[in-house]
Design an enzyme around this catalytic site. Structure first.
Site, short mmCIF file in Angstrom:
data_model
loop_
_atom_site.label_atom_id
_atom_site.label_comp_id
_atom_site.label_asym_id
_atom_site.label_seq_id
_atom_site.Cartn_x
_atom_site.Cartn_y
_atom_site.Cartn_z
NE ARG A 208 46.27 33.23 44.78
CZ ARG A 208 45.66 32.38 45.63
NH1 ARG A 208 46.08 31.14 45.71
NH2 ARG A 208 44.67 32.79 46.38
CE LYS B 225 35.81 38.28 43.81
NZ LYS B 225 36.23 37.37 44.88
#
Length: 526
Positions: free
Chosen positions: A354, A280
């Site tokens: 997920r 990130k």
């Protein structure tokens, strides 16, 4: 943390009731019945204050005055126009009350609540909201600061429901609101803790604490060795680059009948999300300690359920891991195999939520659930779509979606229905695996939910994307959402027909998936 208690009781003569702060409602231009009763004992001092014009009685406006009779102080609580006193005005009124009590040095207070009703506001609803919001407003983060903010001076709030509501019912509403408020604060505390303290192992220890001294609660922690035996390659691919071992935390609350199918709550517990190899940007990366707010919401909800002693079976599953880059970390392009046997091409290691959730959803099947609800700070796309006011609600069952949206409306912890159309699933196709873990730049929150839906086809399932609602950047801090929504949803399930004996519960076919008004209620992760 403030130890705030709530007591409901009535008084024969409210002017003689001893309290450090008597609280009376004032509507625009007129004193309420309780205010008039105090005013008579105070030789018209409240009416005189109102006539000065400084205090107009607008919703949320307050004014502290010298005491009357047995009250050391009198707090005028503005409620707006009486004819327009609805739930929105009531929320604004209680926000003003919380602020006034937070600024006061009164150790106890007495609220004359019978006047805080209308054809749109029932007193039990208001008292539950009052206790929840006041307990929540008393929260102070102190774990890692030398000089935390001063605690709330108020230690006891007495509520006089008059003849509007029975004392027993008023006390029940206060107790429920306080329990949910404590659950919210517990969730906030876990979310606010830094990632070097709140690790997957820390969450496991917290889960064990919930079970201590309560024979209705049992906690089990599945370690990485057992995860490998179970085939949880998706979850393990996320923790591969970290020195912190992943934990699959299972808490079973047995408040209902032995043969009652449980409500299962599944929480994403990424205790820090660097993005892994798909690193990130550095700006605001500190906020990625909040990537476990799904897990925090599950634990906070379960604490509220335990405190309320709900006659319901609830199972919590937390998939906890840390997503870090290292020589062992999963790489973009790697293919992993989930517990369901589905192969997944990891195109972006920052789409890790997920991956941990899909194995947790597969694990949830063994509990033969009445319904499964997962909550996760899953996608930045959700923040772009809904901002911080609403949590995104996806579901493969219409009744489940409607019940969650209704619970969000009652608590003002609102959700918005999102689509799960088959057309979106095409974006998850991979040339090298059964699924890709990202679906491209379009509809990122939707494709993430569609990914999860493929692991939840054997039961009624809903997914709450809380990336926007779970924490605030200004001022920075966890919100404790969606504990209020889930607690109300579970309260509503008590005695509901669909929560009967265990049976095979396949999902009903989802409807057209149009966004439905849950009317409005929440940043970024995946």
């Amino acid at each position: 943390m403030s130890k705030l208690t709530f007591t409901a009781r009535t008084f024969a003569d409210i002017s003689k009731a001893k309290t450090q702060c008597a609280i009376v409602a004032v509507y625009e231009g007129q004193l309420s019945a309780a205010a008039r009763a105090l005013d008579s004992a105070g030789s018209g001092s409240l009416d005189s204050a109102l006539k000065l014009g400084d205090f107009k009685g607008k919703a949320g406006q307050t004014q502290m005055l010298p005491g009357i009779g047995g009250a050391a102080r009198v707090l005028l609580l503005g409620c707006g126009e009486q004819a327009k006193f609805d739930q929105a005005a009531a929320r604004e009124t209680l926000q003003g009350l919380n602020s006034a009590l937070g600024a006061s040095s009164a150790g106890d207070a007495l609220l004359h609540a019978a006047d805080l009703v209308s054809d749109k506001v029932e007193l039990d609803w208001l008292l539950e909201l009052l206790a929840r919001s006041l307990v929540s407003s008393a929260y102070r983060y102190s774990a890692t600061v030398a000089k935390p903010k001063d605690p709330l001076a108020l230690k006891k709030l007495v509520v006089n429901p008059g003849e509007t509501l029975a004392v027993k019912a008023a006390q029940a509403a206060l107790d429920t609101g306080a329990a949910v408020g404590r659950g919210i604060n517990y969730s906030r505390e876990l979310g606010n803790l830094p990632g070097n303290i709140c690790t997957p192992s820390y969450l496991a220890d917290e889960a064990r604490k919930l079970a201590r001294g309560n024979d209705k609660v049992r906690t089990k922690v599945v370690e990485e060795k057992k995860m490998r035996e179970l085939g949880m390659g998706a979850l393990l691919s996320v923790s591969a680059g970290s020195d912190e071992p992943a934990k699959l935390i299972v808490i079973e609350y047995k408040g209902g009948e032995p043969d009652q199918a449980p409500q299962v709550l599944v929480g994403k517990g990424i205790t820090f999300d660097s993005g892994g190899i798909s690193l990130k940007p550095g700006a605001k990366m500190d906020e990625m300690k909040y990537d476990m707010c799904g897990a925090a919401g599950v634990l906070g909800t379960l604490q509220a359920v335990i405190d309320m002693a709900l006659p319901l079976n609830v199972t919590a599953i937390v998939a906890a891991a840390e997503n870090m880059p290292s020589g062992r970390a999963t790489k973009p392009g790697d293919v992993v195999t989930s517990m369901a046997g589905t192969t997944i091409e990891v195109l972006n290691t920052d789409a890790e939520g997920r991956l941990v959730l899909c194995d947790a959803l597969s694990y949830a099947k063994r509990f033969k659930p009445a319904a499964v609800i997962d909550l996760a700070t899953l996608t930045g796309a959700c923040v772009i779509a809904l901002g911080s006011h609403a949590s995104a609600v996806y579901a493969n069952n219409e009744d489940l979606a409607a019940n969650l949206l209704a619970a969000g409306e009652v608590t003002h912890d609102r959700g918005w229905r999102m689509p799960l159309w088959d057309e979106y699933r095409k974006q998850l196709k991979s040339n090298f695996a059964d699924l890709a873990n990202i679906g491209g730049p379009e509809a990122g929150s939707v494709t993430a939910a569609c990914f999860l839906a493929q692991f939840a086809e054997d039961y009624h399932w809903a997914h709450l994307d809380i990336a926007g609602s779970a924490w605030n950047s200004t001022p920075k801090g966890a919100t404790g959402r969606p504990v209020a929504m889930l607690a109300r949803y579970l309260q509503d399930r008590v005695g509901a027909g669909e929560q009967g004996k265990k049976k095979k519960a396949g999902p009903r076919k989802a409807g057209p998936g149009r966004a439905r008004p849950g009317k409005a209620g929440p940043k970024a992760s995946s």
